[in-house]
Design an enzyme around this catalytic site. Structure first.
Site, PDB file in Angstrom:
ATOM      1  N   HIS A   1       0.809  -1.213   0.000  1.00 18.59           N
ATOM      2  CA  HIS A   1       0.000   0.000   0.000  1.00 18.59           C
ATOM      3  C   HIS A   1       0.851   1.276   0.000  1.00 18.59           C
ATOM      4  CE1 HIS A   1      -3.872  -2.084   1.696  1.00 18.59           C
ATOM      5  NE2 HIS A   1      -3.571  -2.439   0.460  1.00 18.59           N
TER       6      HIS A   1
ATOM      7  N   GLU B   1       0.765   3.981   1.824  1.00 18.84           N
ATOM      8  CA  GLU B   1       1.236   4.490   3.113  1.00 18.84           C
ATOM      9  C   GLU B   1       2.437   3.680   3.602  1.00 18.84           C
ATOM     10  OE1 GLU B   1      -1.745   3.372   2.265  1.00 18.84           O
ATOM     11  OE2 GLU B   1      -3.372   4.438   3.260  1.00 18.84           O
TER      12      GLU B   1
ATOM     13  N   CYS C   1      -5.632   1.482   5.660  1.00 15.82           N
ATOM     14  CA  CYS C   1      -6.157   0.207   6.145  1.00 15.82           C
ATOM     15  C   CYS C   1      -5.560  -0.090   7.522  1.00 15.82           C
ATOM     16  CB  CYS C   1      -5.820  -0.919   5.159  1.00 15.82           C
ATOM     17  SG  CYS C   1      -4.077  -1.408   5.192  1.00 15.82           S
TER      18      CYS C   1
ATOM     19  N   CYS D   1      -1.572  -0.710   7.377  1.00 10.63           N
ATOM     20  CA  CYS D   1      -0.786   0.521   7.251  1.00 10.63           C
ATOM     21  C   CYS D   1      -0.892   1.341   8.529  1.00 10.63           C
ATOM     22  CB  CYS D   1      -1.260   1.344   6.052  1.00 10.63           C
ATOM     23  SG  CYS D   1      -0.821   0.593   4.470  1.00 10.63           S
TER      24      CYS D   1
END
Ligand code: ZN
Length: 159
Positions: A77, A79, A103, A106
């Site tokens: 992801h 992040e 999420c 992260c």
């Protein structure tokens, strides 16, 4: 007299997160993130993508189907990539601008790195267990989060 139509910090950093989404190969959800120090210096940027060495052409981008043939096991992801891309040592008190609410996975990394504020643009997965769990952890750890409100300014970049 100074120029009047300059963009503020929030617009600047969210703009960089948005530009970063242009690097993503995900056909359904392109996410970008920009990590900024307490004194508004950019520390790192990231977007969602396959891990190094895992070809964007060989790995699946599908959302549905057999588990191993979907993207979920593989994609890193935005992040997390932004956190991992950082080559410095000090992220305490930093802020993270992200185009989509993080999420739960992260979020764990955000908390552990000492990031103290999340500025997000979209929260379309607010009803999912992942985001509900993320907010629970953020509330417990005292990490602030606030939604970015677009100012309606269009910036065209010719490349
Ligand atoms: Zn995530």
């Amino acid at each position: 007299m100074k120029k009047q139509d300059y963009i503020k910090w929030d617009e600047y950093f969210m703009g960089i997160a948005l530009l970063s989404t242009e690097r993503s190969k995900d056909p359904s959800t392109s996410v970008g993130a920009c990590i900024v120090s307490e004194d508004n210096k950019i520390l790192s940027v990231g977007y969602n993508g396959m891990p190094i060495g895992c070809s964007d052409d060989d790995y699946p981008w599908d959302r549905e189907g057999n588990g191993l043939d979907t993207k979920y096991f593989y994609v890193c992801h935005a992040e997390l990539n932004a956190i991992l891309n950082y080559t410095g040592t000090h992220m305490k008190g930093a802020k993270i601008y992200t185009t989509l609410f993080p999420c739960n996975e992260c979020t764990k990394a955000i908390i552990q790195k000492g990031i103290t504020e999340i500025i997000y643009m979209c929260d379309k997965y607010a009803d999912t267990e992942s985001v509900i769990a993320a907010k629970r952890m953020l509330d417990s750890s005292g990490v602030k989060y606030r939604q970015y409100h677009p100012i309606g300014k269009d910036i065209v970049i010719s490349l």
